[in-house]
Every structure is written in structure tokens, then in C-alpha cells.
Motif scaffolding. Structure first.
Motif, mmCIF file in Angstrom:
data_model
loop_
_atom_site.group_PDB
_atom_site.id
_atom_site.type_symbol
_atom_site.label_atom_id
_atom_site.label_comp_id
_atom_site.label_asym_id
_atom_site.label_seq_id
_atom_site.Cartn_x
_atom_site.Cartn_y
_atom_site.Cartn_z
ATOM 1 N N LEU A 175 -0.885 1.511 1.282
ATOM 2 C CA LEU A 175 -0.152 0.468 0.569
ATOM 3 C C LEU A 175 0.736 -0.298 1.548
ATOM 4 C CD1 LEU A 175 1.193 2.544 -2.484
ATOM 5 C CD2 LEU A 175 -0.837 1.063 -2.465
ATOM 6 N N ALA A 176 0.909 -1.587 1.283
ATOM 7 C CA ALA A 176 1.925 -2.390 1.973
ATOM 8 C C ALA A 176 3.041 -2.618 0.959
ATOM 9 C CB ALA A 176 1.348 -3.699 2.460
ATOM 10 N N ILE A 177 4.181 -1.986 1.209
ATOM 11 C CA ILE A 177 5.333 -2.105 0.306
ATOM 12 C C ILE A 177 6.269 -3.130 0.923
ATOM 13 C CG2 ILE A 177 7.181 -0.831 -0.858
ATOM 14 C CD1 ILE A 177 5.573 1.738 -0.394
ATOM 15 N N GLU A 178 6.675 -4.143 0.150
ATOM 16 C CA GLU A 178 7.413 -5.244 0.773
ATOM 17 C C GLU A 178 8.454 -5.880 -0.131
ATOM 18 O OE1 GLU A 178 5.104 -8.770 1.804
ATOM 19 O OE2 GLU A 178 3.295 -7.823 1.074
ATOM 20 N N PRO A 179 9.613 -5.228 -0.249
ATOM 21 C CA PRO A 179 10.691 -5.823 -1.052
ATOM 22 C C PRO A 179 11.229 -7.115 -0.445
ATOM 23 C CG PRO A 179 11.465 -3.848 0.076
ATOM 24 C CD PRO A 179 9.985 -3.902 0.268
ATOM 25 N N ALA B 249 -3.246 -3.787 9.274
ATOM 26 C CA ALA B 249 -1.871 -3.314 9.048
ATOM 27 C C ALA B 249 -0.998 -4.551 8.915
ATOM 28 C CB ALA B 249 -1.392 -2.447 10.202
ATOM 29 N N ASP B 250 0.072 -4.435 8.143
ATOM 30 C CA ASP B 250 0.888 -5.583 7.743
ATOM 31 C C ASP B 250 2.344 -5.106 7.647
ATOM 32 O OD1 ASP B 250 1.862 -7.875 6.453
ATOM 33 O OD2 ASP B 250 0.746 -7.540 4.590
ATOM 34 N N ALA B 251 3.258 -5.813 8.296
ATOM 35 C CA ALA B 251 4.658 -5.395 8.239
ATOM 36 C C ALA B 251 5.577 -6.585 8.438
ATOM 37 C CB ALA B 251 4.953 -4.338 9.302
ATOM 38 N N GLY C 256 4.033 -6.345 -3.222
ATOM 39 C CA GLY C 256 3.275 -5.603 -2.226
ATOM 40 C C GLY C 256 1.847 -5.388 -2.714
ATOM 41 N N HIS C 257 1.069 -4.648 -1.915
ATOM 42 C CA HIS C 257 -0.370 -4.608 -2.177
ATOM 43 C C HIS C 257 -1.044 -3.428 -1.499
ATOM 44 C CE1 HIS C 257 -0.653 -6.372 1.934
ATOM 45 N NE2 HIS C 257 0.456 -6.980 1.568
ATOM 46 N N GLY C 258 -2.203 -3.084 -2.000
ATOM 47 C CA GLY C 258 -3.083 -2.187 -1.274
ATOM 48 C C GLY C 258 -3.567 -2.883 -0.019
ATOM 49 N N PHE D 207 11.547 -6.968 4.061
ATOM 50 C CA PHE D 207 11.035 -5.911 4.940
ATOM 51 C C PHE D 207 9.724 -5.398 4.354
ATOM 52 C CE2 PHE D 207 15.275 -5.940 6.571
ATOM 53 C CZ PHE D 207 15.209 -5.414 7.851
ATOM 54 N N GLU D 208 8.818 -5.000 5.232
ATOM 55 C CA GLU D 208 7.518 -4.488 4.767
ATOM 56 C C GLU D 208 7.013 -3.430 5.745
ATOM 57 O OE1 GLU D 208 4.420 -7.493 4.875
ATOM 58 O OE2 GLU D 208 3.089 -6.293 3.605
ATOM 59 N N GLN D 209 6.426 -2.375 5.213
ATOM 60 C CA GLN D 209 5.706 -1.406 6.031
ATOM 61 C C GLN D 209 4.358 -1.117 5.361
ATOM 62 O OE1 GLN D 209 6.994 -0.434 8.935
ATOM 63 N NE2 GLN D 209 8.982 0.568 8.724
ATOM 64 N N LEU E 32 -6.780 -7.438 4.004
ATOM 65 C CA LEU E 32 -5.324 -7.550 4.090
ATOM 66 C C LEU E 32 -4.681 -7.261 2.740
ATOM 67 C CD1 LEU E 32 -2.772 -8.359 5.677
ATOM 68 C CD2 LEU E 32 -3.303 -10.750 5.133
ATOM 69 N N HIS E 33 -5.274 -7.807 1.703
ATOM 70 C CA HIS E 33 -4.754 -7.592 0.349
ATOM 71 C C HIS E 33 -5.821 -6.915 -0.502
ATOM 72 C CE1 HIS E 33 -2.029 -11.203 1.316
ATOM 73 N NE2 HIS E 33 -1.298 -10.111 1.362
ATOM 74 N N GLU E 34 -5.495 -5.734 -1.005
ATOM 75 C CA GLU E 34 -6.408 -5.012 -1.900
ATOM 76 C C GLU E 34 -5.638 -4.588 -3.147
ATOM 77 O OE1 GLU E 34 -8.203 -1.738 0.234
ATOM 78 O OE2 GLU E 34 -9.238 -3.066 1.640
HETATM 79 CO CO CO Z 1 1.953 -7.945 2.852
#
Ligand code: CO
Ligand code: MF3
Length: 235
Positions: A186-190, A92-94, A155-157, A219-221, A162-164
Motif C-alpha cells: 500500500l501507498a499511504i499518503e495523508p 514504489a511511491d513516496a 492513498g492506494h495499492g 507525506f507518503e510511504q 503505480l495505482h492499484e
Molecule cells: Co501515491
């Protein structure tokens, strides 16, 4: 992934009181590593392509991937803290951006708009939408509020890595890219800039800063695409 997400969320709750004038970014990193390991999880960033720390701490004009160190946070700074945890093989990544003490009103608006741009993106993470519906929602909201969105980092899967695939840009026209399927993570990170969207990489090989030296916010979730609404894993 849900457990990894809870660890990440727990860390953010823990440092809420710690992000204040006088603290070093290194101290925040120590708190992160100790907490993540105490939960039976592992820091996801440490050692990733040689990255030396548990968190990224990006201050003011730093966009992402700032390396924690002896820098002392000052009243009026904004600091983006990005953290990842791995639990039983899943990531998980935030990230969140914090005010250090009292900050300027426009900096507070910058933080609020970036947090809400992420929310707009997450609202599109619904089965049947297309990937770029997320991108478009983030870009439209950000630009409507007077901020530019970073292009070079996206952002990324996420899941067993960690990154897909796929990449999740924060810009682009709606209705493009793959259809979103329920359960996809997904990790969405504007990353939103006060000035131009252009960025550059510093000589340390990690720290990304704005080209014009103006401030940036991140920010990222980590989320699962849902049938009606996304599930936020890192809240
Ligand atoms: Co990320
Ligand atoms: N959330 C950051 C990203 O997806 C994580 C960076 S990991 C690092 O880019 F090791 F590269 F710092």
C-alpha cells in the motif's frame, strides 16, 4: 519493489541538502531524474496520464501534484516532494514535506503532525486489521492535533502499477473495508490542511491547492502489510 523503494529513499537523502532558499523546483526534478536513471530505475510519474516531470513539487497552499518549474523556493516556504520509481516492473511511491530555510513554528508543527499521522496509519497496517483502521488512525490523530484531512485524494495499492486497488482514504470509521493480508503493498499518503479540508484543481490540470489558500502538508510511504508490523519499503 524493495529496490524501487531504496531508489526513492536514496533520492530523498540526496536532496536533503538541496532544498533551500534559491533552488528551483525544476532543479530538484532534474536531480531526481538523473539519480533514478543512474540506479537503473525509471521515473514512475513521467508520462503517467501525460504528467510532464519526475517529481511533484507542491509549495505552501499546493496540496499535491504541483509541476516543477522556474519557481524559486523562498525562506519560510514548505515544499512537498513526491517521487516514484519503477524497477524491473515494480513501483514504489513516496513523499515528504520539507522546510525551506527557517520556517514558522506552526508550519514545523504541521510538518511533524503530518509525518506522525502517516506513522499512526502505518502502525495499523498489520494483518488481521481492516483497511479503514488505517484511515481512522490517520484522521483521528490529525484532527486531534488541529489539522483537517483531504478527502478528494487518497492513498492506494501499488505493485506492478503505480495505482492499484484498494483506495486508502485518510478518513473514515474503523473496522470497515477488506481485511488486511500479510504482504499486501500500500501507498499511504495523508495530506493535512491548516484550514478546511476542501481542495480545488488549478487550470494546469494537475496542481491541487487548498480552497481557502491555507497551507497543506503531505507525506507518503510505500509499505507491505506485516504480521506484527508493516515493512516500510521507501525508508
Ligand atoms: Co501515491
Ligand atoms: N504519489 C502521487 C499519487 O499517488 C503520484 C502522482 S503521479 C502523477 O497521487 F503522475 F500523477 F503525478
Amino acid at each position: 519493489m524493495r529496490t524501487a523503494g531504496r531508489v526513492v529513499a536514496g533520492f530523498f537523502r540526496l536532496i536533503e541538502k538541496e532544498v533551500k532558499p534559491g533552488v528551483t523546483t525544476k532543479r530538484l526534478d532534474e536531480i531526481a531524474e538523473e539519480f533514478i536513471r543512474s540506479q537503473g530505475a525509471l521515473p514512475a510519474f513521467k508520462g503517467y496520464y501525460g504528467y510532464p516531470a519526475t517529481i511533484c513539487a507542491s509549495v505552501n497552499e499546493e496540496v499535491v501534484h504541483g509541476i516543477p518549474g522556474a519557481r524559486v523556493l523562498q525562506e519560510g516556504d514548505i515544499v512537498g516532494v513526491d517521487v516514484g520509481a519503477k524497477f524491473k516492473g515494480y513501483f514504489a511511491d513516496a513523499a515528504r514535506t520539507w522546510a525551506v530555510g527557517r520556517i514558522d513554528k506552526e508550519d514545523q508543527r504541521h510538518i511533524d503532525v503530518t509525518r506522525n499521522a502517516l506513522k499512526e496509519g502505518i502502525a495499523k497496517a498489520v494483518a488481521g486489521n481492516r483497511l479503514s483502521d488505517i484511515s481512522w488512525a490517520v484522521q483521528r490523530f490529525s484532527e486531534k492535533n488541529g489539522f483537517s484531512v483531504v478527502r478528494e485524494y487518497v492513498g492506494h495499492g501499488i505493485g506492478k502499477n503505480l495505482h492499484e486497488e484498494p483506495q486508502v482514504p485518510n478518513f473514515g470509521l474503523p473496522g470497515r473495508g477488506p481485511e488486511l493480508l500479510e504482504g499486501v503493498a500500500l501507498a499511504i499518503e495523508p495530506m493535512l490542511n491548516r484550514g478546511g479540508h476542501e481542495v480545488k484543481l488549478l487550470g494546469d490540470g494537475w496542481t491541487v491547492v487548498t480552497k481557502d489558500g491555507k497551507r497543506s502538508c503531505h507525506f507518503e510511504q510505500t509499505i507491505f502489510v506485516g504480521k506484527k508490523a508493516a515493512e516500510v519499503v521507501t525508508e
